[in-house]
Design an enzyme around this catalytic site. Structure first.
Site, PDB file in Angstrom:
ATOM      1  N   HIS A  86      -3.880   6.419   0.957  1.00  0.00           N
ATOM      2  CA  HIS A  86      -4.181   5.063   0.503  1.00  0.00           C
ATOM      3  C   HIS A  86      -5.625   4.729   0.840  1.00  0.00           C
ATOM      4  O   HIS A  86      -6.071   4.900   1.984  1.00  0.00           O
ATOM      5  CB  HIS A  86      -3.234   4.074   1.166  1.00  0.00           C
ATOM      6  CG  HIS A  86      -3.686   2.661   1.087  1.00  0.00           C
ATOM      7  ND1 HIS A  86      -3.955   2.037  -0.114  1.00  0.00           N
ATOM      8  CD2 HIS A  86      -3.949   1.739   2.063  1.00  0.00           C
ATOM      9  CE1 HIS A  86      -4.363   0.794   0.120  1.00  0.00           C
ATOM     10  NE2 HIS A  86      -4.361   0.598   1.425  1.00  0.00           N
ATOM     11  N   CYS A 146       0.794  -1.230   0.000  1.00  0.00           N
ATOM     12  CA  CYS A 146       0.000   0.000   0.000  1.00  0.00           C
ATOM     13  C   CYS A 146       0.827   1.281   0.000  1.00  0.00           C
ATOM     14  O   CYS A 146       0.309   2.359  -0.284  1.00  0.00           O
ATOM     15  CB  CYS A 146      -0.955  -0.017   1.186  1.00  0.00           C
ATOM     16  SG  CYS A 146      -1.937  -1.531   1.263  1.00  0.00           S
ATOM     17  N   ASN A 163     -10.127  -1.643  -2.402  1.00  0.00           N
ATOM     18  CA  ASN A 163      -8.721  -1.417  -2.064  1.00  0.00           C
ATOM     19  C   ASN A 163      -7.846  -2.115  -3.096  1.00  0.00           C
ATOM     20  O   ASN A 163      -7.687  -3.337  -3.066  1.00  0.00           O
ATOM     21  CB  ASN A 163      -8.453  -1.958  -0.649  1.00  0.00           C
ATOM     22  CG  ASN A 163      -7.022  -1.760  -0.194  1.00  0.00           C
ATOM     23  OD1 ASN A 163      -6.114  -1.526  -0.990  1.00  0.00           O
ATOM     24  ND2 ASN A 163      -6.802  -1.884   1.098  1.00  0.00           N
TER      25      ASN A 163
END
Length: 332
Positions: A260, A114, A290
């Site tokens: 993120h 990430c 995500n």
């Protein structure tokens, strides 16, 4: 010397899993519960034979077409993935050949999650500043869903697959400012696929179900959500402050914050702790989920329609533990 983002494009797989489809596998959930908890309504899933390398090529070709970029002008490829096509050769080498990038170009993979986009920007800026390259193609691409067990409702609700392509050059529309990076390997156990690589080559074929009904196995992606959440709350506020200090700015002078895109609850909590105004905090994970290292460039691309002269903070954090951030100075 100044180094800039010159172009951004992204690719999302054709197959989409909506919350309505997801709850068919988990009848104890309902659509509203999934959306409220995660902020995600649908996520794109790579096809059975579609790899991170395939998606990187599609994202890059989209960038070439959208911005009229010639592949022959690329002199370095940086490819971020934790789901490479093979253990070896390097996926970036395969992508170089498929894109028609000159054989004189450098190409390398790096394994980050990430925080991967931030690290890629930092390395790209270093390559250009050191006169090693002039046009760096930064590719973030991930197929986490190939690591998720079909009965793991928590991770299936969160993660989507996708790829982004960013051209970093000595000219462009967003000047890349100063970076803050960090690492703490003590958190490795909290987000991990344990088997398959050199440390533990053989699969365990072990399965367990926790009290919330989540299936756990060493052979699939495991995430300790509460520990990841705690790490984020401990790390990100300080990171934001360090980025401001290093770039000689304050929180009021930043026009947009792009973090993120982990999940709705985590983002909302971080924003409040960091005391960032809601209208400056960009969230766009509803239709993508995500996508790991690609969440930031996807959000950056989608939000650019409103930019003129703006300062934008980018913040990445997650698996590793690893974190980083920087400031962009836009002039569109």
């Amino acid at each position: 010397m100044n180094v800039y983002i010159k172009a951004i494009s992204y690719y999302l797989p054709e197959h989409i899993v909506t919350n309505e489809e997801l709850v068919k596998d988990f009848p104890e959930w309902n659509v509203e519960k999934v959306a409220a908890k995660t902020g995600i309504s649908k996520r794109h899933i790579a096809g059975r034979d579609e790899t991170a390398g395939d998606m990187a090529v599609k994202a890059a070709n989209k960038l070439f077409e959208e911005y009229d970029v010639d592949a022959r002008d690329i002199d370095f490829i940086l490819l971020c993935t934790q789901s490479p096509d093979y253990f070896l050769p390097t996926t970036a080498c395969l992508v170089q050949e498929k894109l028609g990038v000159p054989v004189t170009a450098g190409a390398m993979d790096y394994n980050l999650g990430c925080s991967g986009y931030i690290y890629g920007l930092a390395v790209a800026k270093g390559l250009i500043s050191a006169n090693i390259a002039s046009n760096v193609l930064l590719l973030t691409t991930e197929t986490y869903n190939k690591y998720i067990h079909p009965k793991d409702k928590g991770n299936r609700s969160l993660f989507g697959d996708g790829a982004a392509a960013t051209l970093v050059s000595d000219n462009g529309f967003a000047n890349i400012g100063e970076f803050v990076l960090g690492t703490d390997g003590c958190g490795a156990e909290n987000l991990i696929v344990r088997t398959g690589a050199a440390r533990e080559r053989n699969l365990r074929n072990n399965f367990d179900t926790d009290e919330d009904g989540h299936v756990k196995s060493a052979d699939y992606l495991y995430m300790n959500g509460s520990e990841i959440f705690n790490f984020t709350l401990e790390t990100v506020p300080s990171l934001v402050n360090q980025i401001l200090i290093k770039n000689k700015e304050d929180i009021d002078s930043v026009d947009k914050f792009i973090f993120h895109q982990a999940n709705k609850f985590m983002l909302s909590t971080i924003r409040k702790v960091c005391q960032i105004p809601k209208d400056k905090f960009y969230v766009n994970l509803e239709n993508t989920g995500n996508t790991v290292s690609s969440t930031i460039p996807i959000a950056l691309k989608d939000s650019m329609v409103n930019y003129q002269k703006e300062k934008v903070m980018l913040v990445g954090f997650g698996v590793g533990y690893s974190w980083g951030g920087c400031l962009l100075d836009f002039d569109i």
